[in-house]
Design an enzyme around this catalytic site. Structure first.
Site, PDB file in Angstrom:
ATOM      1  N   GLU A 108      33.827  50.799  31.646  1.00  0.00           N
ATOM      2  CA  GLU A 108      33.177  50.985  30.342  1.00  0.00           C
ATOM      3  C   GLU A 108      31.678  50.841  30.546  1.00  0.00           C
ATOM      4  O   GLU A 108      31.214  49.779  30.994  1.00  0.00           O
ATOM      5  CB  GLU A 108      33.660  49.976  29.291  1.00  0.00           C
ATOM      6  CG  GLU A 108      35.065  50.223  28.783  1.00  0.00           C
ATOM      7  CD  GLU A 108      35.429  49.373  27.581  1.00  0.00           C
ATOM      8  OE1 GLU A 108      34.511  49.039  26.781  1.00  0.00           O
ATOM      9  OE2 GLU A 108      36.614  49.025  27.436  1.00  0.00           O
ATOM     10  N   ASN A 166      40.165  47.880  23.486  1.00  0.00           N
ATOM     11  CA  ASN A 166      40.782  46.847  22.650  1.00  0.00           C
ATOM     12  C   ASN A 166      42.099  47.302  22.054  1.00  0.00           C
ATOM     13  O   ASN A 166      43.004  46.494  21.823  1.00  0.00           O
ATOM     14  CB  ASN A 166      39.815  46.441  21.539  1.00  0.00           C
ATOM     15  CG  ASN A 166      38.558  45.773  22.066  1.00  0.00           C
ATOM     16  OD1 ASN A 166      38.473  45.375  23.215  1.00  0.00           O
ATOM     17  ND2 ASN A 166      37.556  45.655  21.214  1.00  0.00           N
ATOM     18  N   GLN A 198      32.373  56.386  25.090  1.00  0.00           N
ATOM     19  CA  GLN A 198      33.621  57.132  25.228  1.00  0.00           C
ATOM     20  C   GLN A 198      33.299  58.628  25.274  1.00  0.00           C
ATOM     21  O   GLN A 198      32.166  58.946  25.641  1.00  0.00           O
ATOM     22  CB  GLN A 198      34.558  56.749  24.099  1.00  0.00           C
ATOM     23  CG  GLN A 198      34.896  55.253  24.164  1.00  0.00           C
ATOM     24  CD  GLN A 198      36.002  54.807  23.205  1.00  0.00           C
ATOM     25  OE1 GLN A 198      36.756  55.594  22.668  1.00  0.00           O
ATOM     26  NE2 GLN A 198      36.079  53.503  22.976  1.00  0.00           N
ATOM     27  N   ASN A 225      42.777  44.687  29.272  1.00  0.00           N
ATOM     28  CA  ASN A 225      41.413  45.033  28.877  1.00  0.00           C
ATOM     29  C   ASN A 225      40.675  43.799  28.366  1.00  0.00           C
ATOM     30  O   ASN A 225      41.177  43.108  27.471  1.00  0.00           O
ATOM     31  CB  ASN A 225      41.432  46.096  27.771  1.00  0.00           C
ATOM     32  CG  ASN A 225      40.043  46.426  27.266  1.00  0.00           C
ATOM     33  OD1 ASN A 225      39.272  47.111  27.939  1.00  0.00           O
ATOM     34  ND2 ASN A 225      39.698  45.930  26.083  1.00  0.00           N
ATOM     35  N   GLU A 226      39.520  43.516  28.943  1.00  0.00           N
ATOM     36  CA  GLU A 226      38.590  42.485  28.444  1.00  0.00           C
ATOM     37  C   GLU A 226      39.309  41.203  28.029  1.00  0.00           C
ATOM     38  O   GLU A 226      39.091  40.674  26.933  1.00  0.00           O
ATOM     39  CB  GLU A 226      37.760  43.043  27.285  1.00  0.00           C
ATOM     40  CG  GLU A 226      36.831  44.170  27.715  1.00  0.00           C
ATOM     41  CD  GLU A 226      35.890  44.638  26.614  1.00  0.00           C
ATOM     42  OE1 GLU A 226      36.038  44.193  25.461  1.00  0.00           O
ATOM     43  OE2 GLU A 226      35.000  45.454  26.909  1.00  0.00           O
ATOM     44  N   TYR A 278      27.091  47.603  28.046  1.00  0.00           N
ATOM     45  CA  TYR A 278      26.496  48.468  27.028  1.00  0.00           C
ATOM     46  C   TYR A 278      25.053  48.026  26.804  1.00  0.00           C
ATOM     47  O   TYR A 278      24.741  46.835  26.868  1.00  0.00           O
ATOM     48  CB  TYR A 278      27.273  48.384  25.716  1.00  0.00           C
ATOM     49  CG  TYR A 278      28.696  48.881  25.819  1.00  0.00           C
ATOM     50  CD1 TYR A 278      28.978  50.247  25.788  1.00  0.00           C
ATOM     51  CD2 TYR A 278      29.758  47.997  25.946  1.00  0.00           C
ATOM     52  CE1 TYR A 278      30.284  50.709  25.871  1.00  0.00           C
ATOM     53  CE2 TYR A 278      31.065  48.449  26.034  1.00  0.00           C
ATOM     54  CZ  TYR A 278      31.324  49.809  26.004  1.00  0.00           C
ATOM     55  OH  TYR A 278      32.612  50.269  26.097  1.00  0.00           O
ATOM     56  N   GLU A 311      39.907  56.292  23.744  1.00  0.00           N
ATOM     57  CA  GLU A 311      40.623  55.212  23.074  1.00  0.00           C
ATOM     58  C   GLU A 311      41.059  55.684  21.701  1.00  0.00           C
ATOM     59  O   GLU A 311      40.367  56.484  21.062  1.00  0.00           O
ATOM     60  CB  GLU A 311      39.720  53.979  22.945  1.00  0.00           C
ATOM     61  CG  GLU A 311      40.396  52.783  22.285  1.00  0.00           C
ATOM     62  CD  GLU A 311      39.564  51.513  22.354  1.00  0.00           C
ATOM     63  OE1 GLU A 311      40.059  50.459  21.893  1.00  0.00           O
ATOM     64  OE2 GLU A 311      38.431  51.569  22.853  1.00  0.00           O
TER      65      GLU A 311
END
Length: 503
Positions: free
Chosen positions: A292, A72, A353, A172-173, A244, A27
């Protein structure tokens, strides 16, 4: 000393292991791209400005597919800014990470880097501040060989052959209130379905990932997946999962059991997808793109790292540069075990990442690059896990945790490649105090021997690799691993991850 027993049978396959399971994520965030993969003034930089020391480490990591450019970041991204002559590209303010994006590295440059590291591109489109038309334009620019205005623009920009991007993420999200263009499930599901239909009209060969909830703890979780798939089920191939993990308040035992949460997350999303399938009377199966996942000490970012101020938009600030410990690596390796255990439905995964930003690889501007502790489980698993994942029969003691209740002290998965006869067993010891003797019935594999053994542990479970001590932590051969009369025996130290290759 506690003991555990496992049985490995090549006839008990969970599913084929997709190489996309060992994907990554780049990203435009912090020092990931600039001062990470790209640093023209670095002594190791190649003619394109990419750090060759980083390239070699990414190749060693064994990353298959890389999701790009966010995250993001993508929800405010104008893809047109990232193509054409570099000197003419605009600088933009990135609202996601309160930074300035120079667009010096764009689609063409990143694709060149992917060729150097041997990975495929997984592209995310902006469905936050943009929509169907812009996604179609990017697909045309990327995948149409010639004969259209946008294909010709790509050719004029120096790329005759199309990029041939196979996997596309539809935003994304989008359930996250932090996301630019945040929508409810109904609005996003309709937009994703419209965009997917249009993209398939242009290129029917592509695979599409629709956004699931941005986390299992979101209040939208479950109902979001149901509503979105009700709209988009026929038009997409996968739904995303993001997770996460971090140690909370010194609760080491619960942290070591984080993979229990990942297992449950995957199984709930599968159940929801299959519910929509049943309601629709469909023969199609929706799989998971776990695009992710990582250990991430999010609390540190909330309290320390944020960049703020209307006049403060730095280029490549130091953000989310978590330094990982032995226990982080053990949890990380266990998360990889969870992904393998669900290889029948997890068709793709992206470690978030790769460089500097919550990453297995760290760099110093003008200085060295080094492996974090989490580098080792990923690199070794990516290399050894081939063929099919196997369902194990486990007889394992449990212990109590505050967050997850009673959990097995040992978690494990095995893989087997019928073509060359090789197998591998991956194990974690979640006990913070005791070694565990493990016996594994491998008689169904035939006459096998231990070809490789790797154990990651340390007397100091919080030991880390840093700029000053870049090789403090590394896996070592496990001298206790041996096979006799169809039984593999190995001792797992406390808080440890182990990989055993058999041939």
């Amino acid at each position: 000393m506690p003991s555990a027993h496992l049985t490995v049978d090549p006839n008990s396959a969970v599913g084929a292991i997709q190489r996309r399971l060992f994907g990554g994520f780049v990203e435009h965030l912090g020092r990931h791209v600039y001062d990470g993969i790209y640093e023209p003034g670095h002594p190791s930089a190649d003619a394109d400005g990419f750090r060759t020391d980083v390239i070699e480490l990414v190749k060693e990591l064994g990353v298959s597919t890389i999701r790009y450019p966010g995250g993001n970041f993508v929800s405010g991204f104008r893809w047109e800014d990232s193509v054409g002559p570099v000197a003419e590209r605009p600088r933009r303010l990135d609202l996601a990470w309160h930074s300035t994006e120079t667009n010096e590295v764009g689609l063409h440059e990143f694709s060149s880097w992917l060729e150097k590291v041997g990975s495929d591109l997984m592209m995310a489109v902006n469905l936050g501040t943009r929509g169907t038309l812009e996604a179609l334009d990017l697909l045309e620019y990327s995948n149409v060989p010639a004969g259209s205005a946008l294909a010709q623009r790509r050719i004029d920009n120096g790329r005759t052959e199309p990029f041939g991007v196979q996997v596309w993420c539809l935003g994304n999200e989008m359930d996250g209130p932090w996301q630019l263009g945040h929508r409810n499930a109904d609005d996003y599901g309709k937009l994703a379905a419209r965009t997917a239909k249009g993209m398939r009209q242009l290129d029917p060969s592509i695979e599409l990932v629709v956004c699931g909830s941005s986390g299992a703890s979101m209040p939208t979780f479950g109902e979001w997946e149901r509503v979105v798939l009700t709209h988009a089920y026929d038009d997409v191939d996968m739904i995303s999962c993001h997770a996460y993990y971090q140690e909370h308040d010194g609760d080491l035992d619960s942290f070591l059991a984080s993979a229990v949460d990942m297992d449950g997350f995957i199984e709930k999303v599968v159940a929801t997808a299959d519910h929509v399938k049943a309601v629709r009377g469909s023969d199609k199966q929706i799989n998971i793109s776990f695009d992710e996942w990582n250990v991430w000490y999010l609390d540190r970012y909330e309290n320390v790292d944020k960049v703020e101020g209307i006049g403060n938009w730095p280029i490549a600030p130091r953000l989310l540069e978590d330094v990982y410990s032995v226990v982080d690596a053990v949890v990380f390796g266990n998360l990889m075990i969870s992904l393998l255990k669900h290889s029948d439905r997890v068709a793709s995964a992206s470690l978030a990442q790769l460089v500097n930003v919550i990453a297995p690889i760290m760099t110093e501007p003008g200085g060295p690059a080094w492996r974090q502790t989490t580098f080792f489980p990923f690199a070794i698993t990516s290399r050894l896990a081939q063929g099919e994942a196997l369902q194990l029969k486990l007889d394992v003691p449990t212990h109590d945790t505050k967050r997850y209740g009673a959990v097995p002290l040992v978690d494990a998965v095995a893989t087997h490649d019928a073509e060359d006869g090789s197998s591998a067993v991956f194990l974690v010891n979640r006990s913070s105090t005791e070694s565990i003797d493990v016996t594994v019935d491998v008689s169904a594999l035939g006459d096998v021997q231990v070809r490789e053994s790797h154990t990651l542990n340390d007397d100091d479970v919080y030991a880390k690799n840093t700029l000053d001590a870049p090789t403090r932590v590394a896996p070592r051969p496990n001298e206790t691993a041996r096979v006799s009369d169809g039984t593999l025996t190995v001792t797992l130290p406390p808080v440890s991850w182990t990989a055993l290759a058999l041939s």
